[in-house]
Enzyme design. Structure first.
Site, mmCIF file in Angstrom:
data_model
loop_
_atom_site.group_PDB
_atom_site.id
_atom_site.type_symbol
_atom_site.label_atom_id
_atom_site.label_comp_id
_atom_site.label_asym_id
_atom_site.label_seq_id
_atom_site.Cartn_x
_atom_site.Cartn_y
_atom_site.Cartn_z
ATOM 1 N N TRP A 80 0.487 50.545 69.072
ATOM 2 C CA TRP A 80 0.109 49.151 69.323
ATOM 3 C C TRP A 80 -0.819 49.040 70.527
ATOM 4 C CZ3 TRP A 80 0.929 47.234 64.962
ATOM 5 C CH2 TRP A 80 2.049 47.602 64.218
ATOM 6 N N ASP A 91 1.863 43.286 76.702
ATOM 7 C CA ASP A 91 2.466 43.030 75.400
ATOM 8 C C ASP A 91 3.945 43.365 75.545
ATOM 9 O OD1 ASP A 91 3.430 43.071 72.820
ATOM 10 O OD2 ASP A 91 1.929 44.458 72.034
ATOM 11 N N LYS A 151 11.298 40.413 67.141
ATOM 12 C CA LYS A 151 12.115 41.534 67.574
ATOM 13 C C LYS A 151 13.254 41.098 68.497
ATOM 14 C CE LYS A 151 8.165 44.652 67.138
ATOM 15 N NZ LYS A 151 8.617 45.331 65.918
#
Length: 355
Positions: free
Chosen positions: A99, A166, A190
């Site tokens: 990511w 992030d 999540k």
């Protein structure tokens, strides 16, 4: 048979959050209409948005001068929205996984991008150490938790440039010094809510400085000024986020979430280290408390499918490792219970005795 949800995302939510959201889906605030069909402009929904934003600020102790917005598009949209708003000349990225690499790729559309450090050569099995942050960056971007590889940065970095993070898979799992960041973003699926909404915390004075004309929907100022109501927001995911934020607050806040995370991880990592069949996949000092990754030792590699089947038969859900690394992954986000981890540990011990 009781199921134990270790999915990496979309992941488990507290049962009371699911039930409260389901009730509002059937009848929102006694209106006779479903939460799924009301207008986001309805007078009953504005308080939902207001309370959700207020709770984010309260739980994370967000200082004055920051705004909270809820947007669609997932964290993947933020890979380009962040540099679109913040990259002026040059940005730095800490490459700690898939990511982070994707975020770095998108940033290159907006200016010069520097890879400050990387653990790619070691298949991202550690967080890079002893790197120097260039002082001429507009910002340094980090991914605090790496769901695929099971590494995590569990402290706020002290660096000489603005920091952007992030935090998709570990937000609200520990206290954060928000004042160290110009922007924090996180996909909700999540650790906060059902999929469909992304939370962004931005430092107001840093908006509008980029030397480009920003498309309306990509400009954070658009959403700050309209209170996340510029276009139709994802009302059901935002409501489920609200219920999760309420749950975090009454459960003891991020301090209690951090304590539980430590407890769960200690229990499972101890078993991984003790059990002759298994081993962890990342350096011990960088082990994630959210995504606990492990594999079978080489001499027991042929037991991978038997163990997966064995665990599945005993109610373990979502423990298969990401396809790029294999093995197993037990995701232990805030809603995961110590009982769930104890059940997985018991499963591993029983399988060891049989083999």
């Amino acid at each position: 048979m009781k199921k134990y949800n270790f999915n990496a995302g979309p992941s488990m939510l507290p049962r009371e959050v699911i039930e409260a959201t389901a009730q509002q889906i059937l009848d929102f605030n006694g209106s006779g209409l479903s939460l799924m069909e009301i207008s986001h402009r309805a007078k009953d929904f504005q308080p939902v948005m207001d309370e959700a934003m207020a709770l984010v600020k309260e739980i994370l102790q967000v200082p004055e001068g920051y705004s909270v917005v809820f947007l669609g598009g997932g964290a993947s949209l933020q890979f380009c929205q962040v540099p679109c708003n913040f990259l002026i000349k040059k940005a730095g990225y800490l490459n700690t996984g898939v990511w982070a690499k994707k975020a770095m790729k998108e940033a290159k559309h907006f200016g010069e991008v520097v890879e400050v450090a990387s653990s790619a050569d070691a298949n991202y099995t550690f967080i890079p150490k002893d790197w120097t942050c260039p002082t001429d960056l507009d910002y340094l971007h980090i991914t605090t938790n790496n769901t695929i590889y099971g590494t995590e940065i569990r402290k706020d970095l002290d660096i000489p440039v603005p920091l952007i993070a992030d935090m998709s898979s570990d937000i609200f799992s520990r206290p954060v010094d928000v004042s160290k960041y110009d922007c924090i973003y996180a996909g909700a699926q999540k650790n906060l809510a059902m999929a469909g909404v992304t939370i962004i915390i931005v430092k107001d004075e840093k908006l509008g400085l980029a030397p480009r004309e920003i498309p309306t929907m990509l400009d954070y100022r658009t959403h700050v000024e309209k209170g996340s109501m510029f276009n139709t927001p994802p009302v059901v995911p935002i409501y489920s986020a609200l219920e999760t934020l309420r749950w975090i607050k009454r459960t003891g806040g991020v301090e209690e979430m951090a304590r539980r995370a430590e407890e769960r991880a200690k229990l499972l990592y101890s078993e991984i280290d003790r059990n002759k069949l298994f081993r962890g996949t990342v350096k011990e000092e960088d082990r994630s408390l959210m995504n606990i990754c492990f594999v079978l030792n080489d001499e027991y590699k042929d037991l991978e499918k038997p163990f997966f089947d064995f665990a599945t038969e005993r109610g373990m859900v979502g423990i298969k490792g990401h396809r790029s690394v294999g093995g197993f992954r037990a995701s232990c986000y805030n809603a995961q219970t110590i009982e769930g981890v104890q059940a997985l540990v018991a499963c591993m011990q029983e399988f060891e005795k049989q083999n």
